[in-house]
Design a protein around this motif. Structure first.
Motif, mmCIF file in Angstrom:
data_model
loop_
_atom_site.group_PDB
_atom_site.id
_atom_site.type_symbol
_atom_site.label_atom_id
_atom_site.label_comp_id
_atom_site.label_asym_id
_atom_site.label_seq_id
_atom_site.Cartn_x
_atom_site.Cartn_y
_atom_site.Cartn_z
ATOM 1 N N LEU A 228 0.838 -1.099 -0.053
ATOM 2 C CA LEU A 228 -0.022 0.116 0.144
ATOM 3 C C LEU A 228 0.748 1.448 -0.079
ATOM 4 N N GLY A 229 2.126 1.254 0.100
ATOM 5 C CA GLY A 229 2.716 2.235 0.476
ATOM 6 C C GLY A 229 2.785 3.404 -0.973
ATOM 7 N N ASP A 230 3.060 2.912 -2.130
ATOM 8 C CA ASP A 230 2.889 3.434 -3.195
ATOM 9 C C ASP A 230 1.591 3.702 -4.083
ATOM 10 N N ASP A 231 0.563 2.686 -3.308
ATOM 11 C CA ASP A 231 -0.836 2.667 -3.963
ATOM 12 C C ASP A 231 -1.570 2.432 -2.777
ATOM 13 N N PRO A 232 -2.243 3.563 -2.040
ATOM 14 C CA PRO A 232 -3.199 3.443 -0.904
ATOM 15 C C PRO A 232 -4.211 2.829 -1.140
ATOM 16 N N GLY A 233 -4.730 3.118 -2.496
ATOM 17 C CA GLY A 233 -6.128 2.572 -2.914
ATOM 18 C C GLY A 233 -6.018 1.039 -3.379
ATOM 19 N N TRP A 234 -4.823 0.349 -3.312
ATOM 20 C CA TRP A 234 -4.800 -0.966 -3.775
ATOM 21 C C TRP A 234 -6.320 -1.807 -3.617
ATOM 22 N N TYR A 235 -6.598 -1.711 -2.427
ATOM 23 C CA TYR A 235 -7.592 -2.709 -2.121
ATOM 24 C C TYR A 235 -8.905 -2.375 -2.942
ATOM 25 N N ALA A 236 -9.197 -1.148 -3.412
ATOM 26 C CA ALA A 236 -10.253 -0.686 -4.056
ATOM 27 C C ALA A 236 -10.103 -0.974 -5.614
ATOM 28 N N GLU A 237 -8.552 -0.915 -5.924
ATOM 29 C CA GLU A 237 -8.411 -1.511 -7.472
ATOM 30 C C GLU A 237 -8.401 -2.921 -7.589
ATOM 31 N N ARG A 238 -8.247 -3.977 -6.447
ATOM 32 C CA ARG A 238 -8.383 -4.995 -6.455
ATOM 33 C C ARG A 238 -9.877 -5.423 -6.583
#
Length: 441
Positions: A228-238
């Motif tokens: 999540l460090g560079d992409d805090p919205g990763w879960y939403a993208e998943r």
């Protein structure tokens, strides 16, 4: 171990290190905003402002609190915390209840089904139960609580916390490091792996872990800054199927973990250990490193006759860069809609998160932080504070908006499967398969 002189941990100060005081800045908006994902699909998202806003209802009676009981947060701790409130409110009693299931979340769900839910829950909860909680009023005492925006549901705050805890930490045995010839704490995953081998060669358990919930929690503490460090919205993208675990930092860390087990740096029988046993084993000087949150400070600080000095450093990153700190609300509280004492419960929660003495006692109990509060601390407390100050930011963990309900349990199961011979490739595939089947829940 010789105790160093107390250090005042001053949280929220603009600078660190002057006059023996250590500062810790509050997490920035990226913690919540980066992970924001609409969860209006949760039927019945709380929008009530009646009891929470007005605090009405009877001011006498018994308040049941289902609490997260740990080696530090004991029943006696909670009873002492609420005692001044009870004393100043004639006719009020507070009953502290331990989980009857595997954890607070499962116990709460069982009690909701049976119609015997408590008035207050003192534990971090999955947003899936937010619909069962009242919305806290839009008041300064609510919005000023640490990370109050971190897991809003439908724009409502349903959980308020006393402090902020930092979780991406590695505690280490400085004597073990010296005997293993390790001169500086590892920064990269490769260095961490090499040091595990050195510690094993020196006669130590390289990485202390345990069964129960510990395995998956430690993994997330290590891997989430990378995920999540560079992409805090990763879960939403998943959830939108734009990314996968297979192509993420989780795969990198699962493969590293698989190697640690194969080489014996992490004993295969570790799953047989209880959480408290893992703490006792580390404090007995048998382990080199122990990944854990800042709440471990309390156990270290209260330990008697330690034979070594405990150090701490941030969890390693794949490339050796300074990681963001996985952070979360410490000792949070929620109030059930089904409570017959909502007004009184609100009074108690407000006291717990605003009274100076109660907040300070809470922060000190686990070595947590909060802007504007300070308490006497040890050298280890100061070291954690410095890590927080120098971290480039924070990330959320396996709970909060965008994270499907039950993911923490699934991650724990998947990581533990490595101990029984599952490959990292199959483990990460299981994570993707599980997420696809549970997306949006």
């Amino acid at each position: 171990m010789r105790r160093s002189r107390p250090i005042s941990i001053a949280v929220g100060a603009p600078s660190a290190g002057r006059g023996g005081r250590v500062s810790s800045r509050t997490a920035k908006a990226s913690l919540a905003a980066g992970l924001a994902l609409s969860v209006c699909a949760l039927a019945g998202c709380s929008s009530s402002s009646g009891p929470a806003a007005g605090g009405g209802g009877a001011r006498t009676g018994n308040i049941r609190v289902l609490a997260n009981i740990t080696p530090v947060l004991t029943k006696a701790y909670y009873q002492g915390l609420v005692a001044p409130f009870v004393k100043s409110h004639p006719g009020v009693t507070v009953t502290i209840e331990s989980p009857s299931g595997t954890n607070v979340q499962s116990t709460l769900q069982q009690e909701l089904v049976s119609g015997s839910a408590p008035d207050i829950v003192a534990s971090t909860l999955d947003p899936v139960v937010a619909q069962q909680m009242i919305a806290f009023p839009d008041s300064s005492w609510v919005t000023s609580t640490p990370l109050s925006d971190s897991n809003k549901v439908d724009g409502k705050i349903w959980q308020v916390a006393t402090g902020q805890q930092n979780q991406s930490l590695v505690y280490y045995n400085q004597t073990a490091f010296q005997k293993a010839g390790i001169t500086t704490p590892p920064k990269s995953l490769a260095e961490f792996t090499a040091d595990l081998a050195k510690l094993k060669g020196a006669g130590y358990v390289g990485l202390q872990t345990a069964g129960e919930w510990v395995t998956g929690a430690q993994f997330s503490m290590m891997a989430n800054p990378g995920l999540l460090g560079d992409d805090p919205g990763w879960y939403a993208e998943r959830n939108k199927k734009k990314v996968t675990f297979e192509q993420s930092a989780y795969n990198t860390y699962l493969k590293a973990y698989e190697g640690w087990i194969k080489t014996g740096a992490v004993p295969k029988n570790s799953l047989g250990e209880k959480y408290q046993t893992s703490i006792d084993t580390f404090l007995a000087g048998k382990s080199g490193m122990f990944v854990m949150g800042s709440w471990l400070n309390a156990s270290v600080n209260s330990a008697k006759n330690l034979s070594f000095k405990v150090g701490v450093f941030p969890t390693p990153t794949a490339d050796g860069s300074t990681p963001k700190q996985m952070s979360g609300q410490a000792q949070p509280y929620s109030i059930l809609k089904s409570s017959k004492h909502q007004g009184l419960a609100l009074d108690l929660v407000k006291y717990l998160v605003t009274d100076k003495s109660a907040v300070t006692a809470s922060l000190k109990s686990e070595g947590n932080f909060r802007a504007g509060y300070s308490y006497p601390g040890t050298e280890l407390d100061a070291a954690v504070g410095k890590i927080v100050d120098t971290a480039p930011g924070t990330v959320n963990g396996t709970a909060g908006p965008g994270v499907n309900a039950g993911f923490g349990n699934e991650l724990n199961t998947v990581v533990q499967s490595l101990y029984t011979g599952e490959s990292a490739d199959k483990a990460v595939a299981k994570l993707d398969s599980w997420w696809n089947a549970n997306a949006g829940q």
